[in-house]
Write a protein that holds these residues in place. Structure first.
Motif, PDB file in Angstrom:
ATOM      1  N   ALA A   8       1.037  -1.241  -0.066  1.00  0.00           N
ATOM      2  CA  ALA A   8      -0.029  -0.070  -0.002  1.00  0.00           C
ATOM      3  C   ALA A   8       0.789   1.194   0.103  1.00  0.00           C
ATOM      4  N   ALA A   9       2.036   1.366   0.833  1.00  0.00           N
ATOM      5  CA  ALA A   9       2.777   2.231   0.930  1.00  0.00           C
ATOM      6  C   ALA A   9       3.590   2.337  -0.522  1.00  0.00           C
ATOM      7  N   GLU A  10       4.012   1.604  -1.259  1.00  0.00           N
ATOM      8  CA  GLU A  10       4.594   1.786  -2.505  1.00  0.00           C
ATOM      9  C   GLU A  10       3.596   2.203  -3.317  1.00  0.00           C
ATOM     10  N   ARG A  11       2.299   1.702  -3.456  1.00  0.00           N
ATOM     11  CA  ARG A  11       1.328   2.322  -4.322  1.00  0.00           C
ATOM     12  C   ARG A  11       0.968   3.773  -4.000  1.00  0.00           C
ATOM     13  N   CYS A  12       1.157   4.395  -3.091  1.00  0.00           N
ATOM     14  CA  CYS A  12       0.934   5.526  -2.560  1.00  0.00           C
ATOM     15  C   CYS A  12       1.882   6.405  -3.193  1.00  0.00           C
ATOM     16  N   ILE A  13       3.288   5.978  -2.840  1.00  0.00           N
ATOM     17  CA  ILE A  13       4.432   6.801  -3.555  1.00  0.00           C
ATOM     18  C   ILE A  13       4.062   6.854  -4.928  1.00  0.00           C
ATOM     19  N   ARG A  14       3.793   5.765  -5.721  1.00  0.00           N
ATOM     20  CA  ARG A  14       3.984   5.740  -7.162  1.00  0.00           C
ATOM     21  C   ARG A  14       2.904   6.781  -7.767  1.00  0.00           C
ATOM     22  N   GLU A  15       1.741   6.649  -6.984  1.00  0.00           N
ATOM     23  CA  GLU A  15       0.664   7.693  -7.402  1.00  0.00           C
ATOM     24  C   GLU A  15       1.145   9.127  -7.521  1.00  0.00           C
ATOM     25  N   ARG A  16       1.838   9.470  -6.549  1.00  0.00           N
ATOM     26  CA  ARG A  16       2.263  10.862  -6.342  1.00  0.00           C
ATOM     27  C   ARG A  16       3.527  11.163  -7.135  1.00  0.00           C
ATOM     28  N   LEU A  17       4.276  10.021  -7.581  1.00  0.00           N
ATOM     29  CA  LEU A  17       5.414  10.521  -8.347  1.00  0.00           C
ATOM     30  C   LEU A  17       4.907  10.386  -9.894  1.00  0.00           C
ATOM     31  N   ALA A  18       3.778   9.817 -10.225  1.00  0.00           N
ATOM     32  CA  ALA A  18       3.536   9.614 -11.513  1.00  0.00           C
ATOM     33  C   ALA A  18       2.989  10.901 -12.330  1.00  0.00           C
ATOM     34  N   VAL A  19       3.130  12.047 -11.383  1.00  0.00           N
ATOM     35  CA  VAL A  19       2.829  13.460 -12.171  1.00  0.00           C
ATOM     36  C   VAL A  19       3.976  13.795 -12.856  1.00  0.00           C
ATOM     37  N   PHE A  20       5.064  13.274 -12.890  1.00  0.00           N
ATOM     38  CA  PHE A  20       6.324  13.804 -13.706  1.00  0.00           C
ATOM     39  C   PHE A  20       6.428  12.682 -14.949  1.00  0.00           C
ATOM     40  N   PRO A  21       5.787  13.374 -16.115  1.00  0.00           N
ATOM     41  CA  PRO A  21       5.979  12.464 -17.439  1.00  0.00           C
ATOM     42  C   PRO A  21       7.541  12.058 -17.741  1.00  0.00           C
ATOM     43  N   GLY A  22       7.538  10.870 -18.003  1.00  0.00           N
ATOM     44  CA  GLY A  22       8.824  10.526 -18.458  1.00  0.00           C
ATOM     45  C   GLY A  22       9.743   9.983 -17.544  1.00  0.00           C
ATOM     46  N   HIS A  23       9.181   9.989 -16.403  1.00  0.00           N
ATOM     47  CA  HIS A  23      10.041   9.522 -15.036  1.00  0.00           C
ATOM     48  C   HIS A  23       9.625   7.820 -14.925  1.00  0.00           C
ATOM     49  N   ARG A  24      10.751   7.352 -14.755  1.00  0.00           N
ATOM     50  CA  ARG A  24      10.450   5.870 -14.327  1.00  0.00           C
ATOM     51  C   ARG A  24      10.565   5.533 -13.073  1.00  0.00           C
ATOM     52  N   ILE A  25       9.971   4.432 -12.583  1.00  0.00           N
ATOM     53  CA  ILE A  25      10.201   3.985 -11.116  1.00  0.00           C
ATOM     54  C   ILE A  25      10.624   2.485 -11.052  1.00  0.00           C
TER      55      ILE A  25
END
Length: 271
Positions: free
Chosen positions: A57-74
């Protein structure tokens, strides 16, 4: 990619990472029981390391917030990445996430767990956030911008001698008859003080000047990427046990307060 092109954007990336770490930390704390431990079922990965619903759940939370940057990979501990391992260092922007570094501590009711988020660009770490909710502290650093703990600047000690050093060992997974155990023994017996603090904790203390040297093995880049930026920006030296800078695929750490102390420890391990 010129450094000047994205240096201004790093502030926005750092702010997003800090917000994501804080949100994940709040979520993680919601899984904790008042008497200690976590109200989650523990599963085990193929390497026998534990994972829980809180980690995911914590990783999904983080991914959702960092997904705002186009082209950034995770690249995350629980959900991995869709990039080939040998191509990770070629990414212009690669977020490295360990949503709960120290899951063993978390599920056993010990406070030595944290949220780790770092940003790498073409193989070089640019920023890091380390949020330890049970301690009420968050450390962060920006390449070339210093390191901070709860808003106060961090500065490593000036220790240059193994005889004067306060040493911490983290995770150690060497084979039982490895000569590295003998070398570690010499280092510890020659130090003024040695303890075995785990997970994020010794790195925060190293960056704050309370410890001088940290030795760890059996780790990966997701465990230590953010901590590497924090220690380095506090004035310390952070490499693996062969003296190489943090990189995808690393599995050990030799972190020291000063270049001279780091050289002394590195020479001992390679004597």
């Amino acid at each position: 990619m010129g450094a000047h092109r994205f240096s201004g954007a790093l502030g926005a990336y750092l702010a997003a990472a800090r917000e994501a770490a804080a949100a994940a930390a709040r979520l993680i704390e919601s899984y904790r029981l008042p008497a200690g431990g976590a109200a989650v079922e523990i599963e085990y990965k193929t390497d026998r390391s534990p994972v829980t619903a809180a980690d995911r759940a914590a990783e999904r939370c983080i991914r959702e917030r960092l997904a705002v940057f186009p082209g950034h990979r995770i690249y995350g501990e629980e959900y991995g990445t869709d990039i080939a391992p040998d191509a990770l260092a070629d990414c212009e922007f690669l977020w490295l996430i360990d949503p709960i570094d120290g899951t063993r501590s978390f599920v056993r009711g010990m406070p030595f767990y944290s949220v780790q988020i770092a940003l790498m660009s073409y193989g070089k770490l640019q920023l890091g956030v380390s949020c330890a909710p049970a301690f009420g502290e968050t450390a962060w650093a920006l390449r070339g911008g210093g390191a901070w703990l709860n808003g106060a600047p961090l500065e490593a000690s000036t220790c240059t001698s193994l005889a004067d050093a306060c040493v911490s060992t983290g995770n150690l997974k060497w084979p039982p008859y490895s000569d590295l155990w003998l070398k570690l023994g010499r280092l510890i017996s020659g130090a003024t003080y040695a303890r075995g603090y785990g997970d994020f904790y010794p790195y925060h203390r190293l960056a704050a000047g309370a410890l001088d040297l940290v030795v760890e093995q059996g780790v990966n880049i997701l465990d230590v990427a953010a901590l590497a930026v924090i220690v380095s920006e506090a004035g310390g030296i952070f490499t693996d046990l062969d003296g190489r800078p943090p990189a995808i695929g690393m599995d050990s750490v030799l972190a020291a307060a000063t270049p001279k102390l780091h050289r002394c420890a590195l020479e001992l391990f390679h004597a």
